[in-house]
Design a protein around this motif. Structure first.
Motif, PDB file in Angstrom:
ATOM      1  N   MET A  43     -18.989  64.561  69.130  1.00 53.27           N
ATOM      2  CA  MET A  43     -18.512  62.764  69.314  1.00 53.27           C
ATOM      3  C   MET A  43     -17.791  62.417  68.195  1.00 53.27           C
ATOM      4  N   THR A  44     -16.462  62.026  68.780  1.00 51.01           N
ATOM      5  CA  THR A  44     -15.703  62.179  67.099  1.00 51.01           C
ATOM      6  C   THR A  44     -16.000  61.050  66.880  1.00 51.01           C
ATOM      7  N   GLU A  45     -15.797  60.735  65.672  1.00 49.95           N
ATOM      8  CA  GLU A  45     -16.170  59.602  64.601  1.00 49.95           C
ATOM      9  C   GLU A  45     -14.979  58.385  64.672  1.00 49.95           C
ATOM     10  N   VAL A  46     -15.620  57.790  64.406  1.00 45.76           N
ATOM     11  CA  VAL A  46     -14.665  56.078  64.398  1.00 45.76           C
ATOM     12  C   VAL A  46     -14.558  55.751  62.883  1.00 45.76           C
ATOM     13  N   ARG A  47     -13.305  55.815  62.724  1.00 46.40           N
ATOM     14  CA  ARG A  47     -12.531  55.126  61.670  1.00 46.40           C
ATOM     15  C   ARG A  47     -11.607  54.511  61.051  1.00 46.40           C
ATOM     16  N   LEU A  48     -11.196  53.852  60.387  1.00 48.93           N
ATOM     17  CA  LEU A  48      -9.945  52.963  59.779  1.00 48.93           C
ATOM     18  C   LEU A  48      -9.552  53.804  59.475  1.00 48.93           C
ATOM     19  N   ARG A  49      -8.608  53.736  59.861  1.00 47.41           N
ATOM     20  CA  ARG A  49      -7.162  54.753  59.041  1.00 47.41           C
ATOM     21  C   ARG A  49      -6.344  53.766  57.650  1.00 47.41           C
ATOM     22  N   SER A  50      -6.636  52.019  58.002  1.00 48.56           N
ATOM     23  CA  SER A  50      -5.946  51.876  56.965  1.00 48.56           C
ATOM     24  C   SER A  50      -6.349  50.297  56.947  1.00 48.56           C
ATOM     25  N   ILE A  51      -6.755  49.959  55.601  1.00 49.40           N
ATOM     26  CA  ILE A  51      -6.888  48.465  54.971  1.00 49.40           C
ATOM     27  C   ILE A  51      -6.004  47.202  55.750  1.00 49.40           C
ATOM     28  N   LEU A  52      -4.964  47.512  55.803  1.00 53.40           N
ATOM     29  CA  LEU A  52      -4.505  46.448  56.653  1.00 53.40           C
ATOM     30  C   LEU A  52      -4.364  46.244  58.689  1.00 53.40           C
ATOM     31  N   ASP A  53      -5.921  47.489  58.628  1.00 50.01           N
ATOM     32  CA  ASP A  53      -6.074  46.921  60.402  1.00 50.01           C
ATOM     33  C   ASP A  53      -6.858  45.858  60.837  1.00 50.01           C
ATOM     34  N   ASN A  54      -5.719  45.148  60.357  1.00 47.94           N
ATOM     35  CA  ASN A  54      -6.779  43.900  60.584  1.00 47.94           C
ATOM     36  C   ASN A  54      -6.074  42.755  61.314  1.00 47.94           C
ATOM     37  N   ASP A  55      -6.370  41.654  61.531  1.00 41.10           N
ATOM     38  CA  ASP A  55      -5.286  40.493  61.827  1.00 41.10           C
ATOM     39  C   ASP A  55      -4.511  39.613  60.615  1.00 41.10           C
ATOM     40  N   PHE A  56      -3.293  39.604  60.774  1.00 40.52           N
ATOM     41  CA  PHE A  56      -2.829  39.240  59.759  1.00 40.52           C
ATOM     42  C   PHE A  56      -3.308  37.612  59.898  1.00 40.52           C
ATOM     43  N   TYR A  57      -4.086  36.488  60.187  1.00 41.40           N
ATOM     44  CA  TYR A  57      -4.391  35.355  60.149  1.00 41.40           C
ATOM     45  C   TYR A  57      -5.467  35.892  58.529  1.00 41.40           C
ATOM     46  N   LYS A  58      -6.243  36.938  59.128  1.00 45.55           N
ATOM     47  CA  LYS A  58      -7.667  36.879  57.635  1.00 45.55           C
ATOM     48  C   LYS A  58      -6.976  37.254  56.401  1.00 45.55           C
TER      49      LYS A  58
ATOM     50  N   PRO B  98     -26.247  52.119  73.789  1.00 45.61           N
ATOM     51  CA  PRO B  98     -27.062  52.980  73.695  1.00 45.61           C
ATOM     52  C   PRO B  98     -27.738  53.531  72.292  1.00 45.61           C
ATOM     53  N   GLU B  99     -29.549  54.433  71.986  1.00 43.24           N
ATOM     54  CA  GLU B  99     -29.572  54.377  70.875  1.00 43.24           C
ATOM     55  C   GLU B  99     -28.845  55.506  69.791  1.00 43.24           C
ATOM     56  N   ASN B 100     -29.060  55.319  69.281  1.00 49.39           N
ATOM     57  CA  ASN B 100     -28.424  55.398  67.688  1.00 49.39           C
ATOM     58  C   ASN B 100     -26.761  54.890  67.107  1.00 49.39           C
ATOM     59  N   PHE B 101     -26.813  53.893  68.441  1.00 48.77           N
ATOM     60  CA  PHE B 101     -25.386  53.047  68.024  1.00 48.77           C
ATOM     61  C   PHE B 101     -25.193  52.927  66.685  1.00 48.77           C
ATOM     62  N   ALA B 102     -26.392  51.859  65.911  1.00 51.22           N
ATOM     63  CA  ALA B 102     -26.125  51.487  64.728  1.00 51.22           C
ATOM     64  C   ALA B 102     -26.852  52.211  63.738  1.00 51.22           C
ATOM     65  N   GLU B 103     -26.397  53.625  63.842  1.00 53.12           N
ATOM     66  CA  GLU B 103     -26.283  54.544  62.848  1.00 53.12           C
ATOM     67  C   GLU B 103     -24.957  54.839  63.004  1.00 53.12           C
ATOM     68  N   GLU B 104     -24.860  55.267  63.798  1.00 51.76           N
ATOM     69  CA  GLU B 104     -23.169  55.600  63.587  1.00 51.76           C
ATOM     70  C   GLU B 104     -22.561  54.568  63.352  1.00 51.76           C
ATOM     71  N   LEU B 105     -22.609  53.348  64.234  1.00 53.23           N
ATOM     72  CA  LEU B 105     -21.673  51.944  63.202  1.00 53.23           C
ATOM     73  C   LEU B 105     -21.592  52.076  61.870  1.00 53.23           C
TER      74      LEU B 105
ATOM     75  N   TYR C  32     -17.533  52.211  74.155  1.00 53.20           N
ATOM     76  CA  TYR C  32     -16.663  52.898  74.824  1.00 53.20           C
ATOM     77  C   TYR C  32     -17.483  54.215  74.514  1.00 53.20           C
ATOM     78  N   GLN C  33     -17.114  55.110  73.895  1.00 52.94           N
ATOM     79  CA  GLN C  33     -17.179  55.768  73.153  1.00 52.94           C
ATOM     80  C   GLN C  33     -18.794  56.738  73.751  1.00 52.94           C
ATOM     81  N   MET C  34     -19.708  55.782  73.200  1.00 50.93           N
ATOM     82  CA  MET C  34     -21.323  55.913  72.774  1.00 50.93           C
ATOM     83  C   MET C  34     -21.464  56.422  74.440  1.00 50.93           C
ATOM     84  N   ASN C  35     -21.016  55.140  75.654  1.00 46.19           N
ATOM     85  CA  ASN C  35     -21.431  55.348  76.675  1.00 46.19           C
ATOM     86  C   ASN C  35     -20.864  56.310  77.714  1.00 46.19           C
ATOM     87  N   ASN C  36     -19.734  56.752  77.338  1.00 49.53           N
ATOM     88  CA  ASN C  36     -19.143  57.591  77.951  1.00 49.53           C
ATOM     89  C   ASN C  36     -18.318  56.623  78.812  1.00 49.53           C
TER      90      ASN C  36
END
Length: 392
Positions: free
Chosen positions: A1-16, A45-52, A133-137
């Motif tokens: 399973m590929t790790e899901v990570r943000l790449r930038s602190i600016l990967d966010n909506d501008f209004y934030k 699915p199982e272990n979703f919280a752990e991955e999040l 999407y990833q964990m539910n394949n």
């Protein structure tokens, strides 16, 4: 399973970012709570919280780079320089986020100082969506299909002659798809693509970051000052901070009817336009045009940004109804960043409470133009409707 990570602190909506700047300035001591709402009853699915949790903990390593800070300084001169210094020292604190899973249900809450926790909502939703999407394949369409569909949409919007922006961070399929869509929009050479609500992608592709404020701005003001004062004080405080910049007002936190009661001639002239986010868009346009006429304002000098669940059919209908009557623009989200052959998620994260100066937690509510979109404590919703004389 590929790790899901943000790449930038600016990967966010501008209004934030624009709201955080205002909160740092006006409300540095207030604490708030947010809660994840699974509107679509999606299966986790199982272990979703752990991955999040892993993805959330990795966000603590994100820092504003020198290049990103310089980009904000040059592109967004209305952001206070002390705020940019603050953002350069800001780090996400995963301790502010609580994640629990019971069977296939997911619970996510955030609590802390508003000026700190305000940045969590959009990245959390984006991470939840991508992990789902990833964990539910669930298998998406090939890159080439996504690029082709995006080109077709851009060409259709160009033929309609309307400006549009990409608003799809929170419910995107994945970072990869978001990136593909942005690249395709740039390659389409359409002069009608005006920018992105995502600051990271706006910077990466050299387009305008777009956004002003969200429902939480008004929801907080209602908790702090009362329902009857919420719209007027929210707009007044926005003007105090931005002095005419970022002049698009969100209209439906406590229904459009109530909003226009307080969106008087001063605000109608000062703000560049309004944003539509719930209810019938054509009915909203008619009300907005009538409101401007009533206040002696030519609606052709103002505009509406439509941003509620848009697809090409809706955009075409709205354009036909509004052309020649008022300026229009479109913020298209999920239909751009999650039109990949799988069902888009219906998830949100809302401000649920603000702590008053007495130390009590006051529940926050949102009264959408669509009753099914009302959020908050049921008793407080009924109280708000009574105070604001809202009948459904």
């Amino acid at each position: 399973m590929t790790e899901v990570r943000l790449r930038s602190i600016l990967d966010n909506d501008f209004y934030k970012i624009t709201m955080q700047n205002a909160v740092v300035k006006l409300f540095p001591n207030e604490r708030v709570k947010y809660q994840f709402i699974n509107r679509g009853n999606h299966f986790f699915p199982e272990n979703f919280a752990e991955e999040l949790r892993k993805s959330v903990h990795a966000m603590a390593d994100l820092k504003l780079t020198k290049a990103e800070k310089e980009y904000l300084r040059l592109t967004c001169p209305y952001l206070d320089l002390p705020y940019l210094d603050f953002l350069a020292g800001y780090q996400y604190d995963p301790a502010e986020v609580q994640i629990r899973q019971a069977g296939n249900d997911l619970e996510v809450t955030v609590e802390g100082e508003w000026y700190r926790t305000i940045l969590w909502e959009v990245p959390l939703l984006a991470l939840i969506s991508e992990l789902h999407y990833q964990m539910n394949n669930f298998e998406r369409e090939p890159d080439e299909t996504i690029i082709q569909k995006t080109h077709q949409k851009a060409e259709e919007l160009h033929r309609l002659g309307v400006n549009f922006a990409e608003f799809g961070t929170r419910r995107r399929h994945s970072y990869k798809v978001h990136d593909l869509v942005m690249e395709a929009l740039i390659q389409s050479k359409t002069t009608k693509f005006i920018g992105s609500s995502n600051i990271h992608f706006a910077m990466k592709y050299g387009v305008k970051p777009i956004g002003t404020h969200a429902h939480e701005w008004f929801m907080f003001h209602a908790a702090e000052y009362g329902f009857k004062m919420a719209n007027a004080l929210s707009l007044e405080h926005w003007v105090d901070v931005y002095r005419g910049d970022l002049g698009v007002a969100l209209s439906d936190t406590y229904t459009t009817e109530v909003f226009f009661q307080q969106f008087d001639k001063k605000f109608a002239k000062l703000f560049d336009g309004v944003r539509h986010d719930s209810g019938d868009p054509i009915e909203f346009a008619e009300k907005t045009i009538a409101h401007y006429h009533k206040n002696g304002v030519n609606p052709l000098f103002k505009y509406i940004i439509f941003s509620d669940g848009l697809n090409m059919e809706k955009v075409t209908e709205i354009t036909a109804a509004c052309r020649g009557k008022i300026g229009i623009s479109f913020g298209i989200g999920t239909n751009l960043t999650n039109d990949v052959g799988v069902k888009p998620m219906n998830i949100v994260m809302k401000l649920t409470a603000a702590r008053s100066i007495t130390g009590d937690w006051i529940p926050t509510v949102k009264l959408s133009d669509e009753p099914g979109k009302h959020t908050g404590d049921p008793k407080m919703i009924e109280l708000a409707k009574e105070f604001l004389r809202i009948k459904e």
